[in-house]
Design a protein around this motif. Sequence first.
Motif, mmCIF file in Angstrom:
data_model
loop_
_atom_site.group_PDB
_atom_site.id
_atom_site.type_symbol
_atom_site.label_atom_id
_atom_site.label_comp_id
_atom_site.label_asym_id
_atom_site.label_seq_id
_atom_site.Cartn_x
_atom_site.Cartn_y
_atom_site.Cartn_z
ATOM 1 N N PRO A 296 30.781 38.488 45.106
ATOM 2 C CA PRO A 296 31.798 39.420 45.622
ATOM 3 C C PRO A 296 33.200 39.153 45.093
ATOM 4 O O PRO A 296 34.026 40.072 45.015
ATOM 5 C CB PRO A 296 31.728 39.203 47.148
ATOM 6 N N GLU A 297 33.468 37.910 44.686
ATOM 7 C CA GLU A 297 34.838 37.611 44.242
ATOM 8 C C GLU A 297 35.111 38.037 42.798
ATOM 9 O O GLU A 297 36.244 37.998 42.329
ATOM 10 C CB GLU A 297 35.131 36.116 44.395
ATOM 11 N N ALA A 298 34.070 38.422 42.070
ATOM 12 C CA ALA A 298 34.260 38.816 40.666
ATOM 13 C C ALA A 298 34.374 40.330 40.543
ATOM 14 O O ALA A 298 33.728 41.082 41.273
ATOM 15 C CB ALA A 298 33.082 38.318 39.834
ATOM 16 N N LYS A 299 35.215 40.777 39.604
ATOM 17 C CA LYS A 299 35.331 42.212 39.324
ATOM 18 C C LYS A 299 34.314 42.524 38.226
ATOM 19 O O LYS A 299 34.395 41.977 37.115
ATOM 20 C CB LYS A 299 36.752 42.526 38.861
ATOM 21 N N ILE A 300 33.333 43.385 38.567
ATOM 22 C CA ILE A 300 32.170 43.558 37.684
ATOM 23 C C ILE A 300 32.110 44.975 37.126
ATOM 24 O O ILE A 300 32.320 45.953 37.848
ATOM 25 C CB ILE A 300 30.869 43.244 38.461
ATOM 26 N N ALA A 301 31.806 45.082 35.836
ATOM 27 C CA ALA A 301 31.667 46.403 35.185
ATOM 28 C C ALA A 301 30.246 46.574 34.674
ATOM 29 O O ALA A 301 29.589 45.609 34.267
ATOM 30 C CB ALA A 301 32.644 46.502 34.013
#
Length: 597
Positions: A296-301
């Motif tokens: 959840p803490e990572a910004k994922i594409a």
Amino acid sequence: MNLSKDDTAKFKKLGIDSFLELSLLIPHSYEDYRLHTQLLPQKAQLIDATVESVYKAPNSIQVTFFAHNLGHTIQGVLFRPKPYMLHQFKVGDRDYYYGIIDCKQGHCSMSMPKKVTKIGKITAKYKTALRNDVMLRLVEKYLTKENLLSEGLNAAIADAVLQLHFPNAETLDGMQLSETSLEALKYIELFSYMRLLAGKRRYFKAVTSLSRDYAPWSETLPFTLTDEQIKAIEDIKDDLKKDVAAKRMVVGDVGSGKTMVILAAAYMMLPERSILMAPTTILANQLFEEAQKFLPEAKIALVTNKTKKEDLSAYDFIIGTHALLYRELPNAALVMVDEQHRFGTLQRNMLEKLVSANEKRPHYLQFSATPIPRTQAMIESAHIDVSLITTTPFTKDIDSSVIHKSDFSTLLTHIKAEIAKKNQVLIVYPLVEQSEMLDYQSIDEARGYWEKNFENVYVTHGKDKAKEQVLMDFREKGDLLISTTVVEVGISLPRLTTVVIVGAERLGLSTLHQLRGRVSRTGLKGYCYLYTNQQKSQRLEEFVHTTSGFDIANLDLKFRKSGDLLKGLSQSGSQFRWIDFAEDEKVVKQVKRDLKI
């Protein structure tokens, strides 16, 4: 290795690059040119003989010899002789002749006698691209103990292989390779190959080195990681600390939890960026969903052919298909490739270079769900680090059995019962279209029956452009999926409990294992039916009693023989003649120790 221009050409013709490889081209037989005083029945032997008579028949030459060393008259016969052969035999001449002697009721004959001049030694005979006399001169010139020691061999192994090329009486005994000789050949073959692999390994400075602990992340998971998942993550953690860009392959069985190892690696890399390439949109989507859930803490594409082009530099973790290769990608500190064998070397290298910062390279991890024999993993480790995940988070409960035409009605009953429980069934056919070469129905021939008798039947195959959509629709709404082996890798089908593989004997055991691995992904009771027209197949019978992918890989070796497998080991055309993957782990360990790999 200093060779003359002429000898370099000979080495090239033999397809070799070192004295070690020359030593592996052992003789296929020997000719004993020592003079014996006793007859060696049905063996090639040298005689010191006077020609007593010569008779030329239409299709043969018959020569009567008196063999002084044996005190015996011998009738020599040359069948379909070449014109020059007649000149070798002149009445009254005493010379040395060589051939196989056969005696019956006191009459001895020698088949195809030839005149020889090299007396008193045992001569090796080679089957190579060079003439035997040329090969002999090359061996005598370059196969010395000094040269083999300079290549890194120890004295005992050098002596053992030299004895094969420069034989004594013992070497000839029974024409069987001794245990010592065989061990020496195995060792040299591996030593030569692994040294070459290690030489190809290139080291680059890493974009970054970190030592972030994964423990805070693993403690948030709703399940406990297996010991082998933790071991693989620890290996990666050690890699990421180094200032040299890591190259590691993580090999895990179907359902062994490689996804969690991928996410742990991305977590440890934060706040630096990671990129993951998957072979299909379905797989990329699944990994994206898992990453959103557990990171959840990572910004994922997510990047596929369907996603709009955007600036990706704001993301910590970019997951995509090969569409990544056609986007402008920001630099990354970690590159991962899932199901790496589904991409070409060129594509994998391209991704690595796309995200490199000048001379610095990202850490590189590749993941594979095709288990390999332990011995192969040890050999591969000469040019890439290897982690094996041999256990699964939960034991799958799958019944496997071999079935025939007579079992069809029982199979139908089972399929109907599973569908009634809201479970799904997969039937894998060998071909899409009818073929006279194959004694099994194709998808085109079989689909009518299934569509007529069942509802919610979905059909797809490798050439179907919409296959990914069909699989996604089937996952949500389907009862029965008719397919080729296109479903072998990737998609998660939580309700799939039964797989029927038609013409199972035509597929490799690892492919059968991958297909079986599609069922019982969520702990449901699973079934795998291997449908065959063969009355008996030991290979399939052993498969149904083996559940571990790594055991399957060794079973595959047993039935395919390691020589066939090794041809494709490094895609370099290198073929092992002596090493047996299933048996020779001890030799591999010794070579690794000696090469300090």
